[in-house]
Design an enzyme around this catalytic site. Structure first.
Site, PDB file in Angstrom:
ATOM      1  CE  LYS A  10      28.542  43.034  61.156  1.00  0.00           C
ATOM      2  NZ  LYS A  10      29.468  42.058  61.614  1.00  0.00           N
TER       3      LYS A  10
ATOM      4  CD  GLU B   1      42.764  53.008  58.347  1.00  0.00           C
ATOM      5  OE1 GLU B   1      41.910  52.385  57.696  1.00  0.00           O
ATOM      6  OE2 GLU B   1      42.502  53.584  59.417  1.00  0.00           O
TER       7      GLU B   1
ATOM      8  CB  CYS C   1      40.466  54.618  63.710  1.00  0.00           C
ATOM      9  SG  CYS C   1      39.929  55.150  65.341  1.00  0.00           S
TER      10      CYS C   1
HETATM   11  P1  NAD Z   1      35.264  46.909  58.089  1.00  0.00           P
HETATM   12  O1  NAD Z   1      34.710  48.069  57.346  1.00  0.00           O
HETATM   13  O2  NAD Z   1      35.782  45.768  57.302  1.00  0.00           O
HETATM   14  O3  NAD Z   1      34.165  46.289  59.055  1.00  0.00           O
HETATM   15  C1  NAD Z   1      33.527  47.057  60.076  1.00  0.00           C
HETATM   16  C2  NAD Z   1      32.201  46.404  60.398  1.00  0.00           C
HETATM   17  O4  NAD Z   1      31.344  46.546  59.282  1.00  0.00           O
HETATM   18  C3  NAD Z   1      32.270  44.918  60.686  1.00  0.00           C
HETATM   19  O5  NAD Z   1      31.310  44.593  61.670  1.00  0.00           O
HETATM   20  C4  NAD Z   1      31.903  44.293  59.363  1.00  0.00           C
HETATM   21  O6  NAD Z   1      31.344  43.005  59.471  1.00  0.00           O
HETATM   22  C5  NAD Z   1      30.892  45.295  58.832  1.00  0.00           C
HETATM   23  N1  NAD Z   1      30.834  45.395  57.373  1.00  0.00           N
HETATM   24  C6  NAD Z   1      31.877  45.406  56.525  1.00  0.00           C
HETATM   25  N2  NAD Z   1      31.437  45.542  55.264  1.00  0.00           N
HETATM   26  C7  NAD Z   1      30.089  45.644  55.334  1.00  0.00           C
HETATM   27  C8  NAD Z   1      29.067  45.792  54.367  1.00  0.00           C
HETATM   28  N3  NAD Z   1      29.337  45.877  53.067  1.00  0.00           N
HETATM   29  N4  NAD Z   1      27.795  45.870  54.790  1.00  0.00           N
HETATM   30  C9  NAD Z   1      27.519  45.819  56.104  1.00  0.00           C
HETATM   31  N5  NAD Z   1      28.435  45.644  57.064  1.00  0.00           N
HETATM   32  C10 NAD Z   1      29.705  45.568  56.683  1.00  0.00           C
HETATM   33  O7  NAD Z   1      36.371  47.481  59.075  1.00  0.00           O
HETATM   34  P2  NAD Z   1      37.314  46.640  60.040  1.00  0.00           P
HETATM   35  O8  NAD Z   1      38.383  45.997  59.230  1.00  0.00           O
HETATM   36  O9  NAD Z   1      36.500  45.808  60.962  1.00  0.00           O
HETATM   37  O10 NAD Z   1      37.948  47.797  60.936  1.00  0.00           O
HETATM   38  C11 NAD Z   1      39.078  48.531  60.594  1.00  0.00           C
HETATM   39  C12 NAD Z   1      38.675  49.894  60.072  1.00  0.00           C
HETATM   40  O11 NAD Z   1      37.882  50.568  61.026  1.00  0.00           O
HETATM   41  C13 NAD Z   1      39.867  50.806  59.835  1.00  0.00           C
HETATM   42  O12 NAD Z   1      39.682  51.472  58.609  1.00  0.00           O
HETATM   43  C14 NAD Z   1      39.798  51.788  60.998  1.00  0.00           C
HETATM   44  O13 NAD Z   1      40.394  53.037  60.745  1.00  0.00           O
HETATM   45  C15 NAD Z   1      38.328  51.913  61.188  1.00  0.00           C
HETATM   46  N6  NAD Z   1      38.026  52.390  62.532  1.00  0.00           N
HETATM   47  C16 NAD Z   1      37.557  53.665  62.670  1.00  0.00           C
HETATM   48  C17 NAD Z   1      37.298  54.165  63.943  1.00  0.00           C
HETATM   49  C18 NAD Z   1      36.791  55.557  64.145  1.00  0.00           C
HETATM   50  O14 NAD Z   1      36.285  55.819  65.233  1.00  0.00           O
HETATM   51  N7  NAD Z   1      36.882  56.440  63.181  1.00  0.00           N
HETATM   52  C19 NAD Z   1      37.504  53.361  65.057  1.00  0.00           C
HETATM   53  C20 NAD Z   1      37.977  52.070  64.867  1.00  0.00           C
HETATM   54  C21 NAD Z   1      38.236  51.590  63.604  1.00  0.00           C
END
Ligand code: NAD
Length: 472
Positions: free
Chosen positions: A169, A376, A278
């Protein structure tokens, strides 16, 4: 490429929802594609397909899985110009960064998994037992929008190489590039059901996947709050969990005659991909006695990051990925000024008429208790914090809920390593140390659980079985 289908059981299929998610180009605000807004029925069909495919794929010899992956990479390499153009349009990535980071580096990562897979210790002999590493089963992979292909690669490639089947997903904001990856797998002859794609929103598709009883593991990359929600749902049915979450990473400049290399490292990290990384080094810790000198250098070097049309090869910073991001980052710029920090460069944008652009921004006079230093921001916003002693710098570096990445730059390499060893983070760069795809990547503290990359990233998608065979 038709983006209006899901990929389930080896077929491009319509979603049962009949609902759509529009994909917007953040540089023009044009909605240029749409993907299905999948639902729990779609997830169920995809999980069933992955479940059925699991026994066959798990028992396929590793050598054959590796051969299939080589074929997949061959097909993906033929799609290079499409990958680049999609990353420019769906994310707003400057074309030069799309070429290097979003495309070519992902080829390097895939090749690294292919090269390392035969070196994963799948069988270990102990004095009175044999320990086997076996695939976990059906893996639910949930990915964010900031590296649309990269985050998918880090999960899907090692999971499939290790004999698992996958339901993917991707983020609803940047779901397009991974269609090319799925297409490359199909062209390589991956058996039906080994990889399934369901696009949709987190609340619906993400939730359905993380709570589905036939899913064995959830591999999530995203925000810390999203990761906690997903992990709680997954734990209800005792799934294996791996989480790659947010960061607020420090870059320590140790006392030096020349700070230019360290400043460059930090600015590249916080400005490229418009700060939506990230691992971005978002807190720059500098010796108080050289504050004025370093601030001048930062102001000058910030000019080296032109903002503009992502299609222009000279552009280094494109728009933020969405209106939501634009509002969030702008909000933090206001917060910084209210907290008493001073903008050394950048300004608060007043309009989004021509895309979600924000100038590279540097706050100085920041203290580590300010909101802008603790949370962040996920935009091109750097916080400069001064320190008096190395001890104080280490304390500031560690005074954060996160622990993903860090950098230590100084003239004495041994001292830099000593400082780095005391920082609580999963990855730490010393001066201009190169990236290494074979190294484990992941976070301490609230930055995550588990590791991606290299052999550690493949082991993550295995479970151990001990056979007590002394008498055999
Ligand atoms: P997000 O948490 O909003 O979403 C990430 C994914 O999870 C998306 O596919 C979203 O649809 C899904 N999602 C969100 N809430 C959910 C829920 N309650 N239940 C199930 N699925 C859910 O994050 P984002 O805004 O897409 O990405 C940015 C974040 O990702 C930043 O905090 C960044 O630091 C982090 N990130 C971390 C890494 C790493 O490797 N540590 C890499 C890239 C991004």
């Amino acid at each position: 490429m038709n983006f209006e289908k899901l990929y389930i059981g080896g077929q491009w299929a319509s979603s049962s929802s009949g609902d759509w998610i529009q994909v917007e180009n953040p540089a023009t605000r044009e909605k240029f594609a749409r993907v299905p807004a999948g639902n729990s029925q779609d997830i169920d069909a995809a999980v069933q397909a992955a479940r059925s495919a699991f026994p066959g794929w798990a028992s396929t010899p590793l050598k054959e899985r590796v051969e299939m992956m080589k074929q997949m990479l061959h097909h993906l390499k033929a799609m290079r110009s499409d990958i680049i153009s999609l990353e420019v349009r769906e994310l707003g990535s400057p074309v030069s960064f799309a070429e290097t980071a979003h495309c070519d580096y992902q080829y390097t990562r895939i090749q690294s998994y292919i090269d390392l897979a035969p070196h994963v210790d799948l069988i270990t002999k102990l004095p009175a037992s044999t320990v086997y590493r076996e695939p976990v089963g059906v893996i639910g992979c949930i990915t964010p929008w900031n590296y649309p292909l990269g985050q998918v690669v880090q999960k899907v490639i090692p999971a499939i190489l290790m004999g698992n089947t996958v339901v993917l997903k991707p983020s609803q904001h940047t779901p397009l590039t991974c269609y090319l990856l799925v297409q490359a797998f199909a062209q390589a002859g991956l058996p039906s059901g080994v990889l399934n794609l369901v696009t949709g929103r987190g609340a619906e598709v993400g939730n359905a996947l993380s709570s589905h009883p036939l899913v064995d593991m959830i591999s999530f990359t995203g925000s810390t709050s999203g990761g906690i929600t997903v992990a709680q749902k997954a734990l209800a049915s005792v799934k294996k969990i791996s989480l790659e979450l947010g960061g607020k990473s420090p870059c320590i400049l140790l006392k030096s005659q020349d700070y230019s290399q360290g400043i460059h490292l930090c600015l590249d990290s916080i400005f490229l991909n418009a700060g939506q990384t990230c691992t971005a080094l978002s807190r720059l810790l500098i010796p108080r006695e050289d504050k004025e000198k370093i601030e001048k250098m930062i102001q000058q070097m910030t000019q080296e990051y032109p903002v503009g049309d992502p299609c222009d090869p000279k552009t280094k910073i494109g728009p933020l990925a969405s209106l939501q991001q634009f509002k969030k980052v702008t909000g933090y710029l206001h917060t910084g000024l209210e907290e008493g920090a001073v903008l050394l460069s950048g300004q608060i944008p007043s309009t989004v008429d021509n895309g979600y652009y924000i100038l590279p921004s540097v706050f100085t006079n920041v203290t580590n208790d300010m909101k802008i230093a603790r949370e962040e921001i996920f935009g091109p916003v750097l916080c400069v914090i001064t320190y008096n002693t190395i001890e104080e710098a280490i304390n500031i570096a560690n005074d954060t809920p996160y622990g993903l990445n860090a950098a230590v730059c100084g003239p004495d390499k041994e001292e830099s390593v000593r400082v780095a060893r005391r920082i609580q983070a999963g990855n730490i760069y010393i001066n201009n140390g190169p990236r290494d795809t074979s190294a484990p990547f992941g976070g301490y503290k609230k930055s995550g659980i588990g590791r991606e990359g290299g052999i550690a990233g493949m082991i993550e998608f295995t479970q151990q079985k001990a056979l007590f065979d002394a008498g055999l």
